[in-house]
Design an enzyme around this catalytic site. Sequence first.
Site, PDB file in Angstrom:
ATOM      1  N   ASP A  90      43.878  46.324  41.977  1.00  0.00           N
ATOM      2  CA  ASP A  90      45.268  46.176  41.544  1.00  0.00           C
ATOM      3  C   ASP A  90      45.399  46.297  40.031  1.00  0.00           C
ATOM      4  O   ASP A  90      44.416  46.224  39.279  1.00  0.00           O
ATOM      5  CB  ASP A  90      45.811  44.803  41.964  1.00  0.00           C
ATOM      6  CG  ASP A  90      46.146  44.751  43.442  1.00  0.00           C
ATOM      7  OD1 ASP A  90      46.250  45.816  44.062  1.00  0.00           O
ATOM      8  OD2 ASP A  90      46.295  43.625  43.961  1.00  0.00           O
ATOM      9  N   LYS A 100      50.132  47.802  41.198  1.00  0.00           N
ATOM     10  CA  LYS A 100      51.581  47.641  41.311  1.00  0.00           C
ATOM     11  C   LYS A 100      52.154  47.209  39.972  1.00  0.00           C
ATOM     12  O   LYS A 100      51.669  46.290  39.332  1.00  0.00           O
ATOM     13  CB  LYS A 100      51.911  46.598  42.376  1.00  0.00           C
ATOM     14  CG  LYS A 100      51.428  47.005  43.768  1.00  0.00           C
ATOM     15  CD  LYS A 100      51.655  45.886  44.757  1.00  0.00           C
ATOM     16  CE  LYS A 100      51.142  46.271  46.135  1.00  0.00           C
ATOM     17  NZ  LYS A 100      51.312  45.179  47.108  1.00  0.00           N
ATOM     18  N   MET A 121      54.936  35.474  38.783  1.00  0.00           N
ATOM     19  CA  MET A 121      55.617  36.779  38.827  1.00  0.00           C
ATOM     20  C   MET A 121      57.134  36.665  38.732  1.00  0.00           C
ATOM     21  O   MET A 121      57.857  37.433  39.358  1.00  0.00           O
ATOM     22  CB  MET A 121      55.244  37.539  40.110  1.00  0.00           C
ATOM     23  CG  MET A 121      53.764  37.660  40.363  1.00  0.00           C
ATOM     24  SD  MET A 121      53.378  38.318  42.005  1.00  0.00           S
ATOM     25  CE  MET A 121      53.927  36.966  43.064  1.00  0.00           C
TER      26      MET A 121
END
Length: 525
Positions: free
Chosen positions: A40, A62, A180
């Site tokens: 990632d 991402k 996040m």
Amino acid sequence: MENSNHFGKVYLIGAGPGDPGLLTVRGKSILEKADVVVYDRLVSPGVLSLCNPKAKMVDVGKMPTHHKVKQSEINKLLVKFAVEMPGATVARLKGGDPFVFGRGGEEALELVDAGVEFEVVPGVTSAIAVPAYAGIPVSHRGIATSFHIITGHEKAEAGDSLSLDFENLAKSQGTLIFLMGIANMDFIARRLIECGKDPKTPLAFIEKGTTPNQRTVMATLETAGETIVRENVTAPAITIMGGVVELGKTLAWKKNLPLSGKRLVVTRAAKQSSGITARLTALGAEVIETPMIETRNVLPYCHAELPSCIANSYEYDTAELADLADFEDLKDFDILAFTSTNGVESFFEQLFTAEYDVRELAGKKIASVGKITEKKLLEYGIRCDYVPKDHTGEGLGLLLREVVDDESRILLLQGNLADDTLLKLLPKATRWIVYETLPIAELPDWKREAIASADAVVFASSSAVENFAQISSLSSFVSRLSFCIGRMTEASAKKHGFETVTSDETTMDSLVKKIVEYYTMGENA
């Protein structure tokens, strides 16, 4: 579907929050042998550098505003690798912990459905580790007896409301940790206040936690939105709320070190880079190990079956065969001159392989080109008789020409790329080629991207400079600053347009000292 032993095995590995030192021992051991690594965006270059260099590296990273590869596609990709690569080790490397908002459960279910064996390797979650690096305990007696980890990234199911239970979150007396959620934090803060949360609740944004670029920004619930804008708080960052945040003002232990926030590319050969990497990392730098060359032993001359002796080395022509080590002739030399640590290691490895030992050096004088090579010889119990003040091949040649008589038989232990400086100064000397230097032809994409934004590159040899310059895709290297060891390395760097800062002595200690001086005394000092 029943599990098939003909498939590869998938490991869902938590990479931790960023600091490579927080990767688990189990995770490291799997990455070192992995055939495929699917990783990632938030996995740090330091962790990626621990992967098997021969592994297929697949970036499915991402970004906050868009997905490079959709989660459903990642799930299918893991199955595909396992099915198409029987017996392979497939590593799915995820930031933090795979089961803490890492969607590892979704990937595991897909693997179960496909009959693919898997294992979960937990990682240190950023929800706990990042506050700890900022001096904020997520629980503390008398302040918070519980903590709650919440995703701030989920999209609203309908209208402008996130799918969070704001009523109960506002009533909680425990620490609230949002992962996040920077883009949504203004809205989250306002909703918590609307639901009864004290507007004065202490809050901290911690950017790039556990990395050399870590930054903590303090605020309160009512000033959260304006603070994000004013301080330009950006992802990756976590938000922690509650009374424990105040402890960060007292307990912040991770200080700004001399090289904090600096990304340095170290170009030493892989087996030599760990020492300087550890020193620079301890001083706060993020180090991207990027060997430009690799070395390989050249097997010695074999009197019986020459072809089988050199089968795993490069092919020699007739002239080169004369330069191979022939230990039957070692007794004929009075002085052994070593010009690099690689030469030391290769010489002794060959000596031992040929079933000799250090007693073969009895009565011989030992010369070293400099302090680093001298130190390496000490590891084998060998003290040097001659070390020039000028740690160069020329310096060594001039010293030996001055201190030895014309009858002394000198043996030079060098690599295949050594120039003729010593032979010109010592025309009666014999040279043995004990190792070969090979350029690194390719670099993985993740490393190219990391290098492009580096603050400087560290060169320890001219050959490293030459190969760095020849890899055309590195032309995107933003900084032209280089730290060099020795005048020859400096000259090569200047030839290719680098700004150079050179160590006072040809030692790693001197080079590290020069790097620290450059950044602490001012970049224009």
